[in-house]
Design a protein around this motif. Structure first.
Motif, PDB file in Angstrom:
ATOM      1  N   TYR A  82       0.564  -0.609   0.172  1.00 48.07           N
ATOM      2  CA  TYR A  82       0.270  -0.098   0.341  1.00 48.07           C
ATOM      3  C   TYR A  82       0.996   1.323   0.061  1.00 48.07           C
ATOM      4  N   LEU A  83       2.573   0.905  -0.164  1.00 48.66           N
ATOM      5  CA  LEU A  83       2.848   2.201  -0.075  1.00 48.66           C
ATOM      6  C   LEU A  83       3.541   2.901  -1.259  1.00 48.66           C
ATOM      7  N   ALA A  84       4.178   4.045  -1.451  1.00 46.49           N
ATOM      8  CA  ALA A  84       5.031   5.007  -2.410  1.00 46.49           C
ATOM      9  C   ALA A  84       5.826   5.345  -2.082  1.00 46.49           C
ATOM     10  N   LEU A  85       6.705   4.641  -2.736  1.00 42.88           N
ATOM     11  CA  LEU A  85       8.025   5.941  -2.519  1.00 42.88           C
ATOM     12  C   LEU A  85       7.919   7.284  -3.333  1.00 42.88           C
ATOM     13  N   VAL A  86       8.026   8.170  -2.450  1.00 43.52           N
ATOM     14  CA  VAL A  86       7.654   9.081  -2.916  1.00 43.52           C
ATOM     15  C   VAL A  86       9.067  10.746  -2.623  1.00 43.52           C
ATOM     16  N   SER A  87       9.286  11.698  -3.548  1.00 40.56           N
ATOM     17  CA  SER A  87      10.197  13.047  -3.536  1.00 40.56           C
ATOM     18  C   SER A  87       9.463  13.405  -2.446  1.00 40.56           C
ATOM     19  N   SER A 131      -5.556  12.247 -10.187  1.00 44.47           N
ATOM     20  CA  SER A 131      -5.583  11.748 -11.923  1.00 44.47           C
ATOM     21  C   SER A 131      -4.574   9.969 -11.655  1.00 44.47           C
ATOM     22  N   LEU A 132      -4.166  10.534 -10.602  1.00 43.06           N
ATOM     23  CA  LEU A 132      -2.969   8.929 -10.517  1.00 43.06           C
ATOM     24  C   LEU A 132      -3.494   7.724 -10.181  1.00 43.06           C
ATOM     25  N   THR A 133      -4.652   7.841  -9.971  1.00 43.92           N
ATOM     26  CA  THR A 133      -5.836   6.534  -9.462  1.00 43.92           C
ATOM     27  C   THR A 133      -6.065   5.347 -10.053  1.00 43.92           C
ATOM     28  N   GLU A 134      -6.200   6.315 -11.573  1.00 41.37           N
ATOM     29  CA  GLU A 134      -6.116   5.069 -12.816  1.00 41.37           C
ATOM     30  C   GLU A 134      -4.945   4.117 -12.885  1.00 41.37           C
ATOM     31  N   LEU A 135      -3.629   5.432 -13.178  1.00 40.33           N
ATOM     32  CA  LEU A 135      -2.658   5.359 -13.420  1.00 40.33           C
ATOM     33  C   LEU A 135      -2.005   3.680 -12.645  1.00 40.33           C
ATOM     34  N   GLU A 141      -2.575   5.437  -1.030  1.00 40.59           N
ATOM     35  CA  GLU A 141      -3.850   5.883  -1.267  1.00 40.59           C
ATOM     36  C   GLU A 141      -4.420   7.079  -1.258  1.00 40.59           C
ATOM     37  N   ARG A 142      -3.579   8.056   0.040  1.00 40.40           N
ATOM     38  CA  ARG A 142      -3.054   9.175   0.429  1.00 40.40           C
ATOM     39  C   ARG A 142      -2.738   9.801  -1.073  1.00 40.40           C
TER      40      ARG A 142
END
Length: 140
Positions: free
Chosen positions: A23-28, A87-91, A79-80
């Motif tokens: 459920y986690l993404a690594l974000v700048s 705009s990221l939801t589908e990608l 999710e956050r």
């Protein structure tokens, strides 16, 4: 039934059918501290059970910034991120190996095919010396 014929176009269903986990993404850090929008992202093979594999950037990160991943990349629930930028939801449904970018002068996201996703940096020492191998195993 779908075919494996390379001349047949890949459907979106095939592009998003990979097993989902994490459920986690690594974000700048620049996204959060500088409030800059996500302009570039890719999905790599997840590194652990909580990882989705998504890596998201503003496009303003320097090479030095990217080299210090532990300080400059932050794990954030996907999710956050999608709540902040719908705009990221589908990608984010796409499989590992997918790359997207959004240039400042464009309205939407464009798929990128010529970016090479970096392999994770793993610090491994390899030895054929049995005694040295035994020493490293006992030390851990």
């Amino acid at each position: 039934m779908h075919s494996n014929d390379p001349d047949q176009p890949v459907t979106q269903e095939q592009e998003t059918a990979q097993t989902k986990n994490g459920y986690l993404a690594l974000v700048s850090r620049l996204l959060l501290e500088e409030k800059l929008p996500i302009r570039f992202m890719y999905k790599t093979v997840p590194e652990h059970l909580n990882d989705t594999g998504w890596r998201m950037f503003t496009g303003y990160e320097t090479e030095e910034f990217l080299e210090n991943e532990l300080i400059n990349m932050m794990p954030i629930p996907l999710e956050r991120i999608c709540q902040l930028d719908p705009s990221l939801t589908e990608l984010v449904e796409y499989n590992a190996g997918t790359v997207w970018e959004r240039t400042p002068d464009s309205e939407g996201w464009e798929r990128v095919y010529d970016f090479r996703i970096p392999a994770p940096k793993v610090d491994v020492e390899i030895t054929n010396d049995v005694d040295r191998f035994a020493d490293t195993r006992e030390g851990s």
